[in-house]
Design a protein around this motif. Structure first.
Motif, PDB file in Angstrom:
ATOM      1  N   GLU A   7     -26.077  72.771-131.777  1.00 43.27           N
ATOM      2  CA  GLU A   7     -26.251  73.309-133.126  1.00 43.27           C
ATOM      3  C   GLU A   7     -24.974  73.200-133.972  1.00 43.27           C
ATOM      4  O   GLU A   7     -24.998  72.762-135.122  1.00 43.27           O
ATOM      5  CB  GLU A   7     -26.722  74.768-133.013  1.00 43.27           C
ATOM      6  CG  GLU A   7     -27.571  75.255-134.165  1.00 43.27           C
ATOM      7  CD  GLU A   7     -26.732  75.781-135.336  1.00 43.27           C
ATOM      8  OE1 GLU A   7     -27.214  75.683-136.473  1.00 43.27           O
ATOM      9  OE2 GLU A   7     -25.615  76.263-135.115  1.00 43.27           O
ATOM     10  N   THR A  49     -31.584  73.326-139.101  1.00 44.82           N
ATOM     11  CA  THR A  49     -30.183  73.182-139.530  1.00 44.82           C
ATOM     12  C   THR A  49     -30.118  72.523-140.908  1.00 44.82           C
ATOM     13  O   THR A  49     -29.314  72.930-141.756  1.00 44.82           O
ATOM     14  CB  THR A  49     -29.364  72.362-138.501  1.00 44.82           C
ATOM     15  OG1 THR A  49     -29.679  72.824-137.197  1.00 44.82           O
ATOM     16  CG2 THR A  49     -27.879  72.507-138.731  1.00 44.82           C
ATOM     17  N   LYS A  65     -35.593  72.038-134.566  1.00 41.81           N
ATOM     18  CA  LYS A  65     -34.189  72.497-134.564  1.00 41.81           C
ATOM     19  C   LYS A  65     -33.403  71.756-135.636  1.00 41.81           C
ATOM     20  O   LYS A  65     -32.614  72.349-136.377  1.00 41.81           O
ATOM     21  CB  LYS A  65     -33.550  72.255-133.197  1.00 41.81           C
ATOM     22  CG  LYS A  65     -33.987  73.273-132.175  1.00 41.81           C
ATOM     23  CD  LYS A  65     -33.205  73.098-130.902  1.00 41.81           C
ATOM     24  CE  LYS A  65     -33.706  74.109-129.870  1.00 41.81           C
ATOM     25  NZ  LYS A  65     -33.475  73.692-128.527  1.00 41.81           N
ATOM     26  N   ARG A 101     -24.591  71.000-137.350  1.00 39.15           N
ATOM     27  CA  ARG A 101     -24.259  71.610-138.647  1.00 39.15           C
ATOM     28  C   ARG A 101     -23.027  70.920-139.247  1.00 39.15           C
ATOM     29  O   ARG A 101     -23.001  70.571-140.422  1.00 39.15           O
ATOM     30  CB  ARG A 101     -23.970  73.105-138.408  1.00 39.15           C
ATOM     31  CG  ARG A 101     -23.463  73.863-139.601  1.00 39.15           C
ATOM     32  CD  ARG A 101     -23.226  75.300-139.208  1.00 39.15           C
ATOM     33  NE  ARG A 101     -24.483  75.937-138.866  1.00 39.15           N
ATOM     34  CZ  ARG A 101     -25.300  76.489-139.756  1.00 39.15           C
ATOM     35  NH1 ARG A 101     -24.977  76.492-141.031  1.00 39.15           N
ATOM     36  NH2 ARG A 101     -26.420  77.037-139.383  1.00 39.15           N
TER      37      ARG A 101
END
Ligand code: SAM
Length: 289
Positions: free
Chosen positions: A155, A187, A183, A159
């Protein structure tokens, strides 16, 4: 003969190819997308370097072609690659990946470089590529696009990558897998909530699908309809700059009624695409007037 360039060698028996490396694009789903030139070279080459002999074996069987195959990826031992480069000195070797264009998120880069360094001729046979097919189908602006491979699975890294790419005035094109789609959309929704996004799934196959919208809407859709298959994920460019300074000024004056100068500048910058620092300077001017 359907191919052009330097592929016929007068010193070789008729119908054989000149020695060298041939980069051959193959279909990304629909076998009808193989090119005439690819079939010709696969028929006439001396052998095929491929990622997975089972996958390429199926394509060859479909085409009625039988050839020696050598497994190759960029992690292959240096010795194996050197051997392959050596064999291209007096043989025609085709390089294919499991699907699409070799080297687009696929192996081949080191092999091509090594052949070039040795002065071995390298020829390209273009064809299907999921990134380009997804871009075309999406209808997102395509005068400029940036292909960025797969988004990171972690993650934080994902990002950071999106933040880094957020200022680029181009459509962003990523490869994605079905289990990770939500997912990645989440983001994107956090970092670029106002960008138009397209999900191009199962391109050229029976269940080809294109969905376009803001990240939040796509998350809701794919939560209700869990995706399967292969995916190209595209993020549209930043919103266009406002047509006039007056519009931005009016929005700024309005925002300053309820916000601090820095917040107002940030919000108007996001909505209009006008530079935040310019807007902040203008907000300070308006405040002191
Ligand atoms: N070299 C290939 C090319 O030229 O498209 C791409 C290879 S990359 C390892 C595989 C990724 O490409 C998949 O995870 C998916 O993101 C994308 N892809 C390949 N085929 C696709 C298809 N038919 N529809 C949508 N995406 C596809």
């Amino acid at each position: 003969m359907v191919h052009g360039g330097r592929v016929t060698d007068a010193t070789q028996p008729e119908n054989s190819l000149a020695p060298g490396l041939y980069i051959v694009a193959t279909p990304i789903g629909n076998l009808g997308d193989i090119t005439l030139r690819a079939i010709d070279v696969l028929k006439r080459c001396d052998g095929i370097a491929c990622e997975d002999t089972r996958v390429t074996g199926k394509l060859l069987k479909h085409l009625g072609i039988s050839k020696p195959m050598w497994r190759y990826d960029d992690h292959s031992e240096h010795r194996d690659r050197s051997r392959l480069v050596e064999s291209t000195r007096d043989r025609a070797v085709a390089l294919v990946s499991d699907a699409g264009t070799p080297m687009v998120s696929d192996p081949g880069y080191r092999l091509v470089n090594d052949c070039r360094a040795e002065g071995i001729p390298v020829t390209v046979l273009p064809g299907a590529c999921a990134a380009v097919a997804g871009l075309a189908l999406s209808g997102l602006p395509n005068d400029r696009f940036l292909f960025a491979g797969f988004l990171p699975s972690k993650e934080k890294a994902r990002r950071e990558m999106l933040e880094e790419l957020s200022a680029i005035d181009s459509t962003l094109v990523f490869y994605e897998t079905a289990p990770r789609l939500i997912k990645s959309l989440t983001t994107i929704g956090e970092v670029l909530p106002d960008r138009e996004v397209a999900v191009a799934r199962e391109l050229t196959k029976l269940h080809e699908e294109l969905r376009r919208g803001l990240p939040a809407g796509l998350i809701a859709y794919f939560e209700a309809h869990p995706p399967k298959g292969e995916i190209v994920l595209l993020v549209g460019p930043p919103p266009e700059r406002v047509a006039s300074e007056e519009d931005a000024d009016a929005m700024l004056i309005d925002a300053l009624r309820t916000m601090k100068a820095s917040q107002a500048a940030a919000q108007v910058a996001k909505a209009t695409g006008v530079d935040r620092k310019t807007l902040y300077a203008r907000a300070m001017e308006l405040r002191s007037a």
